[in-house]
Design an enzyme around this catalytic site. Structure first.
Site, PDB file in Angstrom:
ATOM      1  N   LYS A  92     -11.708  24.384 -44.203  1.00 22.61           N
ATOM      2  CA  LYS A  92     -11.061  23.138 -44.634  1.00 22.61           C
ATOM      3  C   LYS A  92     -10.904  23.106 -46.150  1.00 22.61           C
ATOM      4  O   LYS A  92      -9.861  22.717 -46.680  1.00 22.61           O
ATOM      5  CB  LYS A  92     -11.867  21.928 -44.128  1.00 22.61           C
ATOM      6  CG  LYS A  92     -11.753  21.750 -42.610  1.00 22.61           C
ATOM      7  CD  LYS A  92     -12.770  20.777 -42.045  1.00 22.61           C
ATOM      8  CE  LYS A  92     -12.744  20.835 -40.509  1.00 22.61           C
ATOM      9  NZ  LYS A  92     -13.803  20.042 -39.871  1.00 22.61           N
TER      10      LYS A  92
ATOM     11  N   GLN B 133     -19.050  16.806 -41.498  1.00 29.32           N
ATOM     12  CA  GLN B 133     -18.942  17.843 -40.468  1.00 29.32           C
ATOM     13  C   GLN B 133     -19.968  17.603 -39.355  1.00 29.32           C
ATOM     14  O   GLN B 133     -21.154  17.449 -39.617  1.00 29.32           O
ATOM     15  CB  GLN B 133     -19.157  19.231 -41.114  1.00 29.32           C
ATOM     16  CG  GLN B 133     -18.950  20.390 -40.177  1.00 29.32           C
ATOM     17  CD  GLN B 133     -17.507  20.525 -39.681  1.00 29.32           C
ATOM     18  OE1 GLN B 133     -16.563  20.394 -40.445  1.00 29.32           O
ATOM     19  NE2 GLN B 133     -17.343  20.771 -38.386  1.00 29.32           N
TER      20      GLN B 133
ATOM     21  N   ASP C  80     -10.679  12.016 -40.466  1.00 27.73           N
ATOM     22  CA  ASP C  80     -10.977  12.646 -39.171  1.00 27.73           C
ATOM     23  C   ASP C  80     -10.595  11.706 -38.030  1.00 27.73           C
ATOM     24  O   ASP C  80     -10.552  12.119 -36.868  1.00 27.73           O
ATOM     25  CB  ASP C  80     -12.480  12.962 -39.069  1.00 27.73           C
ATOM     26  CG  ASP C  80     -12.762  14.456 -39.185  1.00 27.73           C
ATOM     27  OD1 ASP C  80     -11.833  15.249 -38.937  1.00 27.73           O
ATOM     28  OD2 ASP C  80     -13.902  14.815 -39.516  1.00 27.73           O
TER      29      ASP C  80
END
Ligand code: NAP
Length: 291
Positions: free
Chosen positions: A52, A96, A119
């Site tokens: 990412k 994460q 997200d």
């Protein structure tokens, strides 16, 4: 059979994002900025976060990676989230997953302000998605929609079967495929570990989206001739032929299923790169909304 090439499509999307970033900068604007928090050093999470950060670099975003020890307290993690929420230079924040057992993932997810939740996991974003209101869509389902759209897959009126009902993939995917939108309007069946007649159901799918995390679970006898197959699964399995000692496997037995279907995503190179590209797209949207 045609491959739904996520790697190629994600690169196209990233090129489009990079062009937009250049134009923002040319007009005196600031680079979009994504922050990521990684707790501990789980091999797969480390790989995903690094990918990412690298992708941010490729499209001209700024990025910040906050690394915290696996034993970090929930309080310290929540405080890091708060600091990033309040930092006006940062447009998007991801934590994460998975987090260590002693930390509540839902508490952390809910602490991220919805405007920076690129997200798309915050209850407000998920609720807005349910209502078909503008929101950050969860990155993996959003990437799948983008892939289906760019390959001009007809979804309206089709039967879509989703295997797996996680909060980040299966459940939102089922909602999105049923919405009255361009890629949507499917009749959707959401299946899970308590589904008793999975093979009978999956064999009726025009579009089969598989996200359960069991390598090569979907075999040829579970698939209808001509179906579109989207394989979300990524599992590291031991390999004696790769240098690293492991390789990635999807949830679909690709070699036997591919000849039966019209379109299929490979693993790797399918849904994974689209997830990252969607995250970048959400971050760009956030940056534009916040300027
Ligand atoms: P998850 O949280 O691991 O949940 C798995 C789901 O599969 C659960 O809903 C479970 O049902 C269901 N399931 C388990 N065994 C089943 C069976 N025999 N028949 C039918 N359903 C079954 O799922 P996830 O986080 O969505 O991850 C799934 C896979 O996708 C993993 O390999 C993960 O690494 C991968 N993934 C890939 C990406 C990407 O970018 N490509 C992104 C996210 C995840 P119950 O609810 O009944 O337990």
């Amino acid at each position: 059979m045609q491959l739904l090439d996520g790697k190629l499509t994600a690169n196209t999307l990233k090129d489009e994002i990079a062009i937009e970033v250049n134009s923002i900068i040319a007009k005196g604007g600031k680079k979009p900025h994504l922050a990521a928090i990684l707790v501990g050093s789980n091999g797969a999470s480390e790989t995903y976060v690094n990918a990412k950060v690298k992708a941010c670099d490729k499209v001209g975003f700024d990025s910040t990676l906050v690394r915290l020890d696996a034993n970090v307290s929930e309080e310290i993690l929540l405080n890091e989230v708060r600091k990033i929420n309040e930092n006006s230079a940062i447009d998007g924040l991801i934590v994460q997953l998975p987090l260590p057992k002693h930390i509540s993932e839902s508490k952390v997810t809910e602490k991220i302000v919805p405007e920076k939740d690129v997200d798309g996991f915050h209850p407000i974003n998920l609720g807005r998605m349910m209502l078909n209101l503008p929101s950050f869509l969860p990155a993996t389902p959003a990437g799948i929609l983008e892939l289906l759209e760019r390959y001009e897959i007809e979804t309206s009126g089709k039967h879509c079967v989703v295997i797996g009902r996680s909060n980040i993939v299966g459940s939102p995917m089922s909602v999105l495929m049923a919405r009255n939108t361009k890629i949507g309007n499917c009749t959707v069946t959401l299946t899970h570990s308590r589904t008793t007649n999975l093979k009978e159901i999956s064999r009726t799918a025009d579009i089969l989206i598989v996200a359960l995390g069991k390598p090569e679970f979907v075999t040829a006898d579970m698939v209808k001739e001509g179906a579109v197959i989207v394989d979300v699964g990524i599992t590291r399995v031991k390999s004696e032929i790769t240098k690293s000692g492991w390789k990635l496997k999807g949830d679909v037995a690709f070699d036997e299923v591919a000849p039966k279907c019209s379109f299929i995503t490979p693993v790797p190179g399918g849904v994974g790169p689209m997830t990252i590209a969607s995250l970048l797209k959400n971050t760009l949207i956030s940056a534009k909304q916040r300027k």
